[in-house]
Design a protein around this motif. Structure first.
Motif, short mmCIF file in Angstrom:
data_model
loop_
_atom_site.label_atom_id
_atom_site.label_comp_id
_atom_site.label_asym_id
_atom_site.label_seq_id
_atom_site.Cartn_x
_atom_site.Cartn_y
_atom_site.Cartn_z
N LYS A 191 0.29 -1.16 -0.01
CA LYS A 191 -0.23 0.12 0.43
C LYS A 191 1.40 1.80 -0.49
CE LYS A 191 -2.42 -1.44 3.23
NZ LYS A 191 -2.95 -1.83 4.96
N ILE A 192 2.08 0.86 0.44
CA ILE A 192 3.45 2.31 0.82
C ILE A 192 3.80 2.53 -0.58
CG2 ILE A 192 5.00 3.24 1.61
CD1 ILE A 192 4.46 0.99 4.19
N SER A 193 2.78 3.66 -1.08
CA SER A 193 3.85 3.82 -3.15
C SER A 193 4.96 4.04 -2.83
CB SER A 193 2.75 5.16 -3.59
OG SER A 193 3.18 6.36 -2.80
N LEU A 194 5.55 4.13 -2.81
CA LEU A 194 7.17 4.26 -2.05
C LEU A 194 7.42 2.39 -2.38
CD1 LEU A 194 8.78 7.69 -0.52
CD2 LEU A 194 8.81 7.04 -2.71
N LEU A 195 7.03 2.00 -1.29
CA LEU A 195 7.91 0.64 -1.01
C LEU A 195 7.51 -0.14 -2.57
CD1 LEU A 195 7.90 0.15 1.84
CD2 LEU A 195 9.85 0.50 0.90
N ARG A 196 6.22 -0.38 -3.36
CA ARG A 196 5.72 -0.57 -4.19
C ARG A 196 6.33 -1.33 -4.88
NH1 ARG A 196 0.71 -2.52 -5.79
NH2 ARG A 196 1.28 -3.37 -7.93
N GLU A 197 7.87 -0.87 -5.82
CA GLU A 197 8.06 -1.10 -6.88
C GLU A 197 9.66 -2.52 -5.92
OE1 GLU A 197 9.43 -2.12 -10.25
OE2 GLU A 197 6.95 -1.53 -10.37
N THR A 198 10.20 -1.62 -4.95
CA THR A 198 10.74 -2.44 -3.76
C THR A 198 10.35 -3.52 -3.71
OG1 THR A 198 11.54 -0.73 -3.76
CG2 THR A 198 13.00 -2.84 -2.67
N ILE A 199 8.71 -4.35 -3.27
CA ILE A 199 8.30 -4.91 -2.72
C ILE A 199 8.15 -6.13 -3.73
CG2 ILE A 199 6.41 -6.01 -1.25
CD1 ILE A 199 6.29 -4.07 0.66
N LEU A 200 8.06 -5.32 -5.08
CA LEU A 200 7.38 -6.32 -5.90
C LEU A 200 9.09 -7.05 -6.49
CD1 LEU A 200 5.43 -4.64 -7.90
CD2 LEU A 200 4.99 -6.44 -7.42
N GLN A 201 10.36 -6.40 -6.61
CA GLN A 201 11.23 -7.62 -6.51
C GLN A 201 11.71 -8.55 -5.52
OE1 GLN A 201 13.39 -3.83 -7.43
NE2 GLN A 201 12.71 -3.07 -9.24
N THR A 202 11.67 -7.85 -4.76
CA THR A 202 12.01 -8.86 -2.92
C THR A 202 11.37 -9.38 -3.46
OG1 THR A 202 11.83 -6.64 -2.37
CG2 THR A 202 12.24 -8.44 -0.84
N GLN A 203 9.45 -9.31 -3.20
CA GLN A 203 8.94 -10.85 -3.75
C GLN A 203 9.10 -11.83 -4.42
OE1 GLN A 203 4.97 -9.09 -3.52
NE2 GLN A 203 4.48 -9.51 -1.63
N HIS A 204 9.83 -11.07 -5.87
CA HIS A 204 9.50 -12.04 -6.73
C HIS A 204 11.02 -13.73 -6.55
CE1 HIS A 204 11.37 -13.64 -10.38
NE2 HIS A 204 12.57 -12.72 -10.74
N ARG A 205 12.36 -12.18 -5.45
CA ARG A 205 13.18 -12.71 -5.23
C ARG A 205 13.21 -13.93 -4.32
NH1 ARG A 205 16.61 -7.84 -5.00
NH2 ARG A 205 16.19 -8.16 -2.83
N TRP A 206 12.37 -13.74 -3.72
CA TRP A 206 12.17 -14.30 -1.68
C TRP A 206 11.44 -15.45 -2.02
CZ3 TRP A 206 10.96 -10.31 3.16
CH2 TRP A 206 11.96 -9.29 3.06
N SER A 207 10.85 -15.24 -3.41
CA SER A 207 9.42 -16.83 -3.72
C SER A 207 11.05 -17.73 -4.50
CB SER A 207 8.71 -16.47 -5.02
OG SER A 207 8.67 -15.64 -5.95
N LEU A 208 11.89 -17.38 -5.54
CA LEU A 208 12.87 -17.94 -5.02
C LEU A 208 13.53 -19.09 -4.39
CD1 LEU A 208 14.64 -16.24 -8.66
CD2 LEU A 208 12.24 -17.86 -9.05
N TYR A 209 14.20 -18.19 -3.36
CA TYR A 209 14.05 -18.53 -2.72
C TYR A 209 13.82 -19.62 -2.24
CZ TYR A 209 17.85 -14.31 -2.60
OH TYR A 209 18.58 -13.49 -3.06
#
Lengths: 103, 233, 390, 335
Positions: free
Chosen positions: D291-309
């Motif tokens: 929901k926090i707009s500044l974080l949205r992009e970072t979180i999407l990338q992070t989720q992608h990476r963490w799901s791979l881990y």
């Protein structure tokens, strides 16, 4: 060469030495297997219970056979056994003795 | 030439030791605008607040009140972590006492600002050598800095300021420890950089600097306030 | 998120450590020494423990003492026939042993007779053991031989309980490899032993009990206590645990003492790290001014701690290993020997494992690293504009 | 209490961790109370600088904690010779009622401080530090856990009594016995296997879905399936996985696989499980921060990476635990 590479190399070298020592220890231990078997043989023939590491006081020579009740057997005031006394205390029987309860 | 405003301060004030007995208002309500490609001199006696203003513009410290825009972005409330990013990407610094790190070679001193980035050292070294070459320092690149002459130290600091290919170069009293010849040399290097499109900001009270005719903005300061702005074009 | 950044910072850290060579080498030397000592203690005591565990497996499963007025008394041989009746007991044998103080060499010997069991020859025994009723012959440990300057074929005498001298032919000497167990032994025949110490008939020092099933030993011991309330059974498990405790206590004690030294070292390191010199402070200020972030400085300090700990830790372990297993822990030998005249010569078996290394690390490196956290942070928050303010 | 080197190391270690976390939490309280990102005051600046201190304190505490989990198990394993009836770590941990709770507390501390570091990592990506309140509240929440852990550990070591005969894995995880261990050991094997592998499949499917497009509900599903898979995995290790490593139909101990006799296979097994599960659970945990707009992009990338881990961890774990069933001749059929 980068300093970090040199550091990594040196560290790797030290780790290799440690691994070499580890291998040395394993080889040495497997060489000792027969020695221990023979020693165990001597121990069981002579029915020994203790190591001859400290021969200066009774409780130090046979810590496992020392009696439970004479709390001050050569201890703690026994300055004549000072160096061993600091290393080998009279056994802490409350932590090693199995309580044998009589029904 | 474009007239993009690269730096703007709006009522910028900096107070040291606020609400304490030794409170000092170093910069008081300064509002200026600087265009891309300007050669700007902050002129004034020592204690006039020009260094403090320069360090606020350079994202080293935050104003107590007011705003500072660098390339249109308000940096006055950014946490340090992000101020550093802007500082690293936008500014090159030249300090009065050179501030080179002793015991480190010329080339490595130049490379230092980009060490905490993912750039490959081989690539970084090439870049540093190229800059040193342009400044006529290629023969000195593996010298420890403490054995350099004053002029060479000066050129090393310039090279260090250029390693990150900054838009803006900030220089604080750069000619204070240089003789006339070296000062002239320094200024001509700066002039060259301006012609390449960089914005130059110099704080000084050396007439040799602010009398140069290619300077197109002189901001005179006294007691933390802007006394006079002379724009030459 | 590349790796280069971290290597670059490490590069710079190493450079800056090298620039303060003497100070840092000094710290590394002191730290190496701390790790060397603590490591030697750990290795030494662990080896003793393991060795005791492996060798004492040959001890009797149960030893039964008789207690009288709180003191160890001679056991009556008549107990034996009751004990052998206890279900699970396979064999009961008397043990004859005691001490002999030799006023000539001021040494304590352990004298014993081996009872009825006759050992076949052993690699660890030069010569043979005296036969059960053989008169005036003895097998001795290497330590005794050294103390009295005697060898196989020589004779030596002991003063018996009635004051007369008893002369013994040496028929066997235990080899060096077995000294850990045999250094101070004088093995006599049963009859000679009894004559020497004037032991009354029908008595033994204590009894060795063997059981069919080792897990039943505790039950057997309880039955012995029920049958003879004045007896004190000692289980083989307890013997091994006593050695665990003795060497655990020993290394624990020395470690506790040594933690003082470690603390002093940490204070030194702390002092070094907090007393940020003007020069260092300016250096960090410059780095921050030209674009280093607080966390980059923190990382640099982290590397500093890691480089110093690794450069001390690994050589410390290597030296400790060499000291204990190649040079027989020669630094500790005086303390181990104490006042003993007879001291076994032995080569310790090099038991090392990952666990010891991890423990050593937890005791030395972690306190050091932890003590650098706050100083590192203090250094890292140096304000970049100090370089502007001159 | 024994003066055992491992016990000394653990006691010192937990003291240090407690000190680090306590000081981090105290700083956290100060920051929570006075934080004002809009302010330019010197106080705010000094608070910002303290955030760096807090994060390194927690980071160091976590790395010590990881070492301490292994050291604890290994020490428990080492002291079993001092205890009557103990044959491995299970026996030592059973020596009094604090052993197992200490282990659980250590695992919880590990997970919580790791998630703190993950949140801190995200928070530092946004210019206005949007997660600061959540972050420091969580930090204060860590304190009682660490406190409990140290207290339990101390109680455990203080109360070890070698005279009390402890029950070891043989009885604790026997199929006839009472208690949780035994009831887990006596679970029917085939249904457990089916549950294990179907949950693994669900986790992997969700993981792949998230790694493609990190959106609801897959992110939440990944978290839930990770948690379930963790529980089922631990049960499965006791019920059937360990049996294949021991090649014995009755040996259910989850600790013996850490020993040399089994080539330390337990370490990669548990490390892959723990790290995989951690990242899987974190994916859904950070979903609300989108929901926090500044974080949205970072979180999407992070989720992608963490799901791979998470996928990698789960796959390695599954491979290690399946390998002996396929490769070794031993079977459980008929038992």
């Amino acid at each position: 060469m980068r300093r970090s590479s040199i550091f990594f190399l040196l560290t790797a070298l030290k780790i290799l030495i440690i691994i070499a020592l580890f291998v040395h220890s394993r080889i040495e231990l497997s060489n000792r297997m027969t020695l221990w078997k023979d020693l165990e043989g001597i121990v069981s023939t002579l029915k020994l219970t203790d190591m001859a590491l400290f021969t200066d006081a009774r409780y130090a020579r046979h810590p496992t056979q020392a009696d439970l009740f004479s709390a001050f057997q050569d201890y703690p005031g026994s300055i004549e056994h000072f160096p061993t006394g600091t290393i080998v205390p009279p056994p802490e029987f409350d932590s090693v003795e199995t309580v044998i309860k009589i029904k | 030439m474009s007239t993009e405003i690269i730096i703007e301060t709006a009522n910028t004030t900096k107070i040291f030791n606020k609400e304490k007995p030794d409170e000092v208002i170093a910069v008081n309500d300064v509002s200026i605008k600087i265009n891309r490609g300007d050669f700007v001199v902050f002129k004034g006696p020592s204690g006039s607040g020009k260094t403090t203003l320069l360090s606020m513009i350079g994202c080293m410290t935050r104003p107590t009140s007011g705003s500072i825009y660098v390339k249109g972005k308000d940096v006055s409330h950014l946490p340090e972590r992000f101020m550093t990013m802007i500082r690293r990407n936008t500014f090159g610094f030249i300090f009065q006492q050179f501030h080179l790190i002793k015991g480190v070679s010329v080339c490595e001193n130049v490379m230092l600002p980009l060490y905490p980035t993912d750039i490959k050292p081989s690539k970084l070294r090439k870049k540093a050598e190229e800059i040193l070459h342009n400044l006529g320092m290629e023969g000195r690149k593996d010298f420890p800095v403490q054995r350099l002459s004053g002029g060479e130290q000066q050129r090393t600091t310039i090279a260090r300021a250029l390693i990150n290919d900054p838009d803006i170069i900030l220089a604080d009293e750069p000619t204070a420890h240089l003789d006339t010849n070296l000062s002239e040399e320094f200024l001509s290097i700066m002039r060259g950089l301006q012609q390449e499109g960089k914005t130059i900001l110099i704080a000084t009270h050396d007439p040799l600097v602010y009398e140069k005719d290619y300077i197109n903005l002189i901001i005179e300061m006294r007691d933390g306030r802007v006394k006079n702005i002379i724009g030459k074009q | 998120m590349g790796i280069e950044k971290h290597r670059n910072i490490l590069d710079y850290t190493l450079l800056s450590l090298l620039r303060r060579k003497f100070k840092n080498i000094g710290i590394i030397l002191v730290f190496t020494f701390v790790i060397f000592i603590v490591g030697s203690i750990l290795f030494l005591s662990y080896s003793f423990k393991r060795e005791a565990y492996l060798i004492l497996k040959g001890s009797p499963e149960i030893v039964v003492h008789r207690m009288m007025a709180g003191r160890h008394e001679l056991t009556l041989l008549s107990y034996m026939k009751d004990i052998i009746e206890i279900p699970g007991v396979s064999k009961v044998e008397p043990r004859y042993w005691g001490y002999y103080y030799d006023s000539m060499t001021k040494a304590n010997y352990t004298i014993l007779s081996m009872g009825e069991t006759v050992m076949k020859t052993s690699r660890l025994l030069k010569g043979r053991l005296p036969e059960i009723n053989e008169k005036n012959s003895a097998a001795i440990g290497k330590g005794v031989a050294r103390a009295r300057f005697i060898d196989i074929g020589n004779v030596f005498s002991l003063q018996s309980a009635d004051g007369s001298q008893m002369v013994f032919n040496i028929v066997g000497i235990f080899e060096t490899d077995s000294e850990l167990m045999t250094a101070d032994l004088i093995v006599l025949s049963e009859s000679d032993f009894k004559r020497l110490v004037k032991m009354p008939e029908g008595m033994a020092t204590d009894l060795a009990i063997y059981v069919y099933n080792e897990t039943e030993a505790l039950t057997v011991a309880r039955k012995i206590r029920e049958r003879f309330p004045d007896s004190r059974p000692i289980l083989r498990d307890e013997i091994i645990r006593t050695y665990d405790a003795v060497f655990g206590w020993r290394s624990g004690l020395v470690l506790t003492l040594f933690i003082g030294a470690l603390a002093a070292f940490i204070i030194l390191a702390w002092d070094k790290a907090t007393g940020l010199s003007a020069e260092e402070k300016q250096e960090i200020g410059i780095l921050k001014a030209i674009g280093w972030e607080t966390s980059d400085i923190l990382e640099m300090k982290f590397w500093e701690g890691l480089v110093i700990s690794l450069t001390s830790f690994l050589p410390g372990i290597i030296l400790a290993y060499l000291h204990v297993f190649f040079f027989g822990a020669s630094l500790f030998a005086p303390a181990l020997k104490g006042w003993s005249v007879i001291y076994p010569e032995y080569r310790l078996a090099p038991f090392i494992n990952f666990y010891q290394v991890a423990t050593l690390m937890a005791i030395t490196v972690i306190p050091y690293i932890a003590s650098t956290i706050i100083p590192s942070w203090k250094a890292s928050i140096t304000e970049p504009d100090i370089v502007m303010r001159g | 209490m024994f003066l055992h080197p491992g016990i000394i190391a653990l006691t010192i270690g937990s003291g240090i961790v407690l000190l680090l976390i306590l000081s981090a939490a105290l700083l956290g309280i100060r920051i929570l109370r006075r934080w004002d990102i809009k302010s330019s005051s010197e106080e705010q600046l000094s608070l910002e600088r303290k955030t760096y201190l807090v994060s390194i304190l927690v980071q160091y505490a976590l790395s010590f904690e990881i070492l301490s989990v292994f050291l604890f198990i290994y020490t428990a394993d080492d002291i079993h010779t001092l205890l009557v009836g103990a044959m491995c770590a299970t026996g030592s941990l059973n020596a009094n009622s604090y052993g197992f709770p200490t282990l659980y507390a250590k695992i919880v501390t590990f997970f919580v401080s790791a998630s703190w570091i993950a949140i801190n990592y995200l928070d530092n990506k946004a210019e206005d530090y949007p997660l600061i309140t959540i972050k420091y509240k969580l930090l204060i929440g860590i304190v009682p856990i660490v406190l409990a852990e140290s207290a339990l550990q101390l109680q455990y070591f203080l109360n070890i009594n070698p005279n009390v005969i402890t029950s070891c894995c043989g009885t604790m995880f026997s199929e006839e016995g009472k208690g949780i261990g035994s009831s887990l050991a006596s679970l029917p094997i085939l249904p457990t296997k089916i549950t294990f592998y179907s949950l693994l499949t669900i986790l992997l499917v969700n993981g792949i879905a998230v790694s493609r497009t990190p959106i609801k509900p897959f992110t939440y599903l990944l978290s839930i399936s990770s948690l379930l898979f963790f529980i089922v995995s631990i049960i499965s290790i006791i019920t059937f996985i360990s049996l294949y490593f021991y090649q014995l139909p009755t040996h259910h101990c989850p600790f013996d696989i850490l020993q040399k006799e089994y080539y330390y296979v337990g370490y990669p097994l548990y490390i892959s499980l723990f790290s995989g599960i951690f990242f899987g659970m974190m994916v859904g945990f950070i979903e609300p921060f989108k929901k926090i707009s500044l974080l949205r992009e970072t979180i999407l990338q992070t989720q992608h990476r963490w799901s791979l881990y998470a996928i990698i961890g789960a796959v390695i774990f599954a491979l290690i635990s399946t390998a002996p069933m396929v490769l070794l001749p031993f079977t459980l059929e008929g038992y």
